[in-house]
Write an enzyme that holds these catalytic residues in place. Sequence first.
Site, short mmCIF file in Angstrom:
data_model
loop_
_atom_site.label_atom_id
_atom_site.label_comp_id
_atom_site.label_asym_id
_atom_site.label_seq_id
_atom_site.Cartn_x
_atom_site.Cartn_y
_atom_site.Cartn_z
N SER A 119 -7.85 12.46 5.72
CA SER A 119 -8.24 12.68 7.19
C SER A 119 -7.78 11.68 8.11
O SER A 119 -7.74 10.47 7.97
CB SER A 119 -9.91 12.79 7.57
N TYR A 176 -19.08 9.53 6.10
CA TYR A 176 -18.09 10.42 5.78
C TYR A 176 -16.69 9.86 5.92
O TYR A 176 -15.75 10.13 4.74
CB TYR A 176 -18.17 11.97 6.62
N LYS A 206 -13.33 8.57 2.98
CA LYS A 206 -12.05 8.79 3.20
C LYS A 206 -11.01 7.44 2.95
O LYS A 206 -10.16 7.51 2.37
CB LYS A 206 -11.47 9.71 4.35
N1 UFG Z 1 -16.65 19.50 21.01
C1 UFG Z 1 -17.25 20.26 22.11
N2 UFG Z 1 -18.32 21.10 21.81
C2 UFG Z 1 -18.67 21.30 20.63
C3 UFG Z 1 -18.01 20.73 19.39
C4 UFG Z 1 -16.97 20.07 19.84
O1 UFG Z 1 -16.71 19.84 23.11
O2 UFG Z 1 -19.64 22.27 20.54
C5 UFG Z 1 -15.36 18.86 21.09
C6 UFG Z 1 -15.79 17.50 20.60
O3 UFG Z 1 -16.48 16.54 21.60
C7 UFG Z 1 -14.19 17.01 20.27
C8 UFG Z 1 -13.41 18.19 20.13
O4 UFG Z 1 -14.46 19.49 20.66
O5 UFG Z 1 -13.64 16.56 21.56
C9 UFG Z 1 -13.11 18.40 18.52
O6 UFG Z 1 -14.49 18.49 17.94
P1 UFG Z 1 -14.79 18.81 16.28
O7 UFG Z 1 -16.08 18.39 15.78
O8 UFG Z 1 -14.14 20.17 16.10
O9 UFG Z 1 -13.66 18.10 15.60
P2 UFG Z 1 -13.60 16.44 15.60
O10 UFG Z 1 -12.29 15.74 16.10
O11 UFG Z 1 -14.74 15.55 16.14
O12 UFG Z 1 -14.08 15.97 13.85
C10 UFG Z 1 -12.76 16.30 13.06
C11 UFG Z 1 -13.11 16.57 11.70
C12 UFG Z 1 -13.99 15.67 11.14
C13 UFG Z 1 -13.28 14.22 11.02
C14 UFG Z 1 -12.83 13.92 12.41
C15 UFG Z 1 -12.19 12.84 12.75
O13 UFG Z 1 -13.99 18.01 12.08
O14 UFG Z 1 -14.03 15.96 9.81
O15 UFG Z 1 -12.03 15.25 13.03
O16 UFG Z 1 -11.07 12.93 12.01
F1 UFG Z 1 -14.11 13.52 10.57
#
Ligand code: UFG
Length: 335
Positions: free
Chosen positions: A124, A149, A153
């Site tokens: 990741s 998590y 990785k």
């Molecule tokens: N977000 C919102 N509202 C929501 C959910 C997410 O605004 O309800 C925003 C988050 O703050 C972030 C973006 O949307 O800015 C993406 O969020 P995600 O949760 O979809 O993805 P992340 O980048 O936080 O997480 C992903 C993977 C994880 C991994 C992480 C870091 O889902 O498994 O990237 O690599 F660990």
Amino acid sequence: MKVLVTGGLGFIGSHTVVELQNDGFKVVIIDNLSNSKIEVLEQITSITGIKPQFEEFNLLDKPKVEAFFNSNKVDGIIHFAASKAVGESVERPLLYYNNNLGSLLNVLEAMLVSKQDNFIFSSSCTVYGQADVMPITENAPIKPAESPYGNTKKIAEDILNDTTNAHSLNAIALRYFNPIGAHPSAKIGELPIGVPQNLIPYVTQTAAGIHEQLSVFGDDYPTPDGTAIRDYIHVVDLAKAHIVALKRLIENKNKTALEFFNIGTGKGSSVLDVIYAFEKATNKKLNYKIVPRRAGDITEAYADTTLANTELGWKSEKSLEDALGDAWRWQLQQK
Ligand code: UFG
């Protein structure tokens, strides 16, 4: 050619099984159904016309893993099986270290004993943390993990590094950016348990009326529109990267025993970009509000995909709108 796909009924695993079968590979899946449904096996079969071999067991069950490797010879292993909820990993760290690393160790040990080679690992972009330079290349420094998590990785990459140094084993770690979307057939997709933590399932469930409103976590980031930036990659494009990586190992084209590749689109999209792209792709208005930042979130992450483009000959093909449209069609199939 036969390939073992662990976690092959999960979100990325199931799409990879479809692409493997479409490419002529025989597939055997090991999955314990901890975060997947057996119906996915039928859906894969209905897309490709071929039912993959399926073995239901937990990879922490070492005698079963050994017995499997002793009686099945495969040309490669694609290892997806792992727990993946960032928030849950903070609350239950030992579960994550045990599941994600215990299963990896069992598979690697059984591979060595049964003299099987060619290992593709689901890593990741989380290993880069908040990288200092965008886009992120594979040489960017590895930062301390933000969650157990993420740490699994990073540690898994270290385990692979030490193991490929000590033994005749070849491996590729694919560092995924943000996988989204669903199969264009709408027969397989992401099945979040409970309230989704990730952006796209929350978007599609809000549009479907399951949630009243999407919360946009923060509009005070140092980005053009103030919302956080990620590299959202269509899961079918991501699945295809596994096929080319596997072929690279099978054909002995890898340059070192362990290689790393970023798998993303190379394009950063803000949360507001995603909302507008969703509205454009689906003709639906999305109800959202800006709320404070979510703890642990980084400002931006998007990939430099030059290495994957040149070495693997792989490039993402689908747009953000394609992915959001497919995610929406998948959502409409859910009861
Ligand atoms: N977000 C919102 N509202 C929501 C959910 C997410 O605004 O309800 C925003 C988050 O703050 C972030 C973006 O949307 O800015 C993406 O969020 P995600 O949760 O979809 O993805 P992340 O980048 O936080 O997480 C992903 C993977 C994880 C991994 C992480 C870091 O889902 O498994 O990237 O690599 F660990």
